[in-house]
Design a protein around this motif. Structure first.
Motif, short mmCIF file in Angstrom:
data_model
loop_
_atom_site.label_atom_id
_atom_site.label_comp_id
_atom_site.label_asym_id
_atom_site.label_seq_id
_atom_site.Cartn_x
_atom_site.Cartn_y
_atom_site.Cartn_z
N VAL A 48 -64.19 93.27 24.63
CA VAL A 48 -65.01 93.81 25.73
C VAL A 48 -65.52 92.72 26.67
CG1 VAL A 48 -65.70 95.78 24.31
CG2 VAL A 48 -67.22 93.78 24.47
N GLY A 49 -65.11 91.48 26.44
CA GLY A 49 -65.50 90.43 27.36
C GLY A 49 -66.92 89.94 27.19
N LEU A 50 -67.48 90.09 26.00
CA LEU A 50 -68.84 89.60 25.73
C LEU A 50 -68.79 88.60 24.57
CD1 LEU A 50 -70.92 92.90 26.12
CD2 LEU A 50 -70.92 90.91 27.64
N TYR A 51 -67.92 87.63 24.71
CA TYR A 51 -67.75 86.59 23.69
C TYR A 51 -68.51 85.35 24.14
CZ TYR A 51 -65.40 83.79 20.13
OH TYR A 51 -65.14 83.00 19.05
N PRO A 52 -69.14 84.62 23.18
CA PRO A 52 -69.14 84.78 21.72
C PRO A 52 -69.99 85.97 21.26
CG PRO A 52 -70.63 83.03 22.34
CD PRO A 52 -69.93 83.45 23.60
N PRO A 53 -69.92 86.31 19.96
CA PRO A 53 -70.65 87.48 19.47
C PRO A 53 -72.14 87.47 19.78
CG PRO A 53 -69.05 86.75 17.85
CD PRO A 53 -69.04 85.71 18.94
N ALA A 54 -72.73 86.28 19.89
CA ALA A 54 -74.16 86.21 20.20
C ALA A 54 -74.45 86.83 21.56
CB ALA A 54 -74.63 84.76 20.17
N ARG A 55 -73.49 86.70 22.48
CA ARG A 55 -73.66 87.30 23.80
C ARG A 55 -73.64 88.82 23.72
NH1 ARG A 55 -69.20 86.89 28.53
NH2 ARG A 55 -70.34 87.98 30.19
N LEU A 56 -72.73 89.37 22.91
CA LEU A 56 -72.69 90.81 22.70
C LEU A 56 -73.97 91.29 22.03
CD1 LEU A 56 -71.39 93.61 22.50
CD2 LEU A 56 -70.19 92.83 20.44
N THR A 57 -74.42 90.56 21.02
CA THR A 57 -75.63 90.95 20.29
C THR A 57 -76.84 90.99 21.21
OG1 THR A 57 -74.80 90.05 18.21
CG2 THR A 57 -77.18 90.32 18.41
#
Length: 323
Positions: free
Chosen positions: A293-302
């Motif tokens: 979804v283009g929100l990498y790394p996972p911390a950005r998605l979180t």
């Protein structure tokens, strides 16, 4: 067999009946192909029985609601309608006499679209959270202050009570019932046979930014929005999007907000988070979702997920992952 009773009345919305009924019939077909017996038996009931005309003029044959014994139907769903047929249904003495007993029996009960007005008028929704068509959310909430109306959800499950928003969302709710009663694989197969784009979860919003843009004839962004949703992992900042539609950045930003009601950044984040919720509900790993979804790394998605929904992606996956 799991009996399902649809309650109709003159002027009801045909798709409120035919859509969910097709889901239950599709589940029976899928079971038959596996050598298993059918799971559902669908009945249609009205105040007086006999032929009942829908808003489209198509008539359906019904049994009398008075002939339904409490507990005979394991799922009871009231269909919706426009204002005048709905008011007549709310005032119908046969419906008012029969529905409390039918919904008091063990099993599911609820409504499709504006059918919730009928149940609310009998006090059967007091203290509950429900879904209804977005255009009816405010009138229903004002008329019945003891009911909590979710104006965005596609469908809401509150204990035994299942309610869905406008028309086609009855299909989504019925698929969720099949997934609960049988399994997600059967529900997925039914959705595929009905040529649905996806099985939509109840938490998904009724308000599609794609439809908002497409509804405005002057909007030049319908194709761009489709491209955004198909390329969530790509750079989707204003310079890249403006270049794609051959506009200056300032002009693009202004016209995009006018067409969609959201800034490009907000729209892109919403599209990414909606896709993330769907992937998480299917059990995908957080890292894989963040990349897709283009929100990498996972911390950005979180961070984005917690800000928007008040919970971590991992908790959401645990709560909603399909079995």
């Amino acid at each position: 067999m799991h009996p399902v009773a649809f309650i109709v009345y003159p002027g009801f919305e045909l798709l409120d009946l035919s859509g969910p009924a097709a889901v239950f019939n599709g589940a029976n077909r899928a079971l038959g192909e596996r050598g298993r017996p059918p799971a559902y038996r669908v009945a249609i009931a009205s105040a007086g029985g006999g032929a009942v005309a829908s808003s489209s003029g198509i008539e359906v044959e019904t049994g009398s609601i008075a002939a339904l014994e409490p507990g005979e139907a394991c799922t009871v769903l009231v269909t919706g309608a426009e204002r005048e047929p709905l008011l007549a249904a709310v005032a119908d003495p046969a419906l008012r006499a029969a529905l409390p007993g039918l919904t008091a029996a063990p099993g599911r009960f609820g409504s499709v679209c504006t059918g919730g007005f009928v149940l609310a008028a009998l006090g059967l929704l007091d203290g509950h959270r429900i879904a209804t068509h977005w255009d009816s959310a405010v009138p229903l909430a004002k008329a019945f202050p003891a009911v909590t109306v979710d104006a965005e959800a596609l469908y809401v499950v509150d204990g035994r009570l299942w309610t869905s928003a406008g028309v086609t969302t009855g299909i989504d709710m019925a698929l969720a019932m099949v997934a609960q009663d049988l399994d997600a694989a059967i529900a997925g197969e039914v959705a595929q046979r009905l040529v649905l784009y996806a099985r939509r979860p109840g938490y998904q919003s009724q308000f599609s930014p794609v439809l908002t843009a497409q509804a405005k004839a002057e909007s030049p962004f319908a194709d761009l929005i489709g491209w955004i949703q198909a390329n969530l992992a790509a750079p989707l900042d204003v310079p890249a999007l403006a270049e794609r539609v051959a506009m200056s950045e300032r002009s693009f930003h202004r016209k995009f907000v006018a067409a969609t009601g959201a800034t490009p950044a907000r729209f892109v984040e919403t599209a990414r988070l909606d896709a993330a919720r769907l992937m998480l509900s299917r059990g995908l790993a957080l890292k894989a979702v963040a990349v897709r979804v283009g929100l990498y790394p996972p911390a950005r998605l979180t961070e984005a997920f917690e800000r928007r929904f008040g919970m971590t992606p991992s908790l959401f996956r645990d709560m909603h992952a399909e079995l």
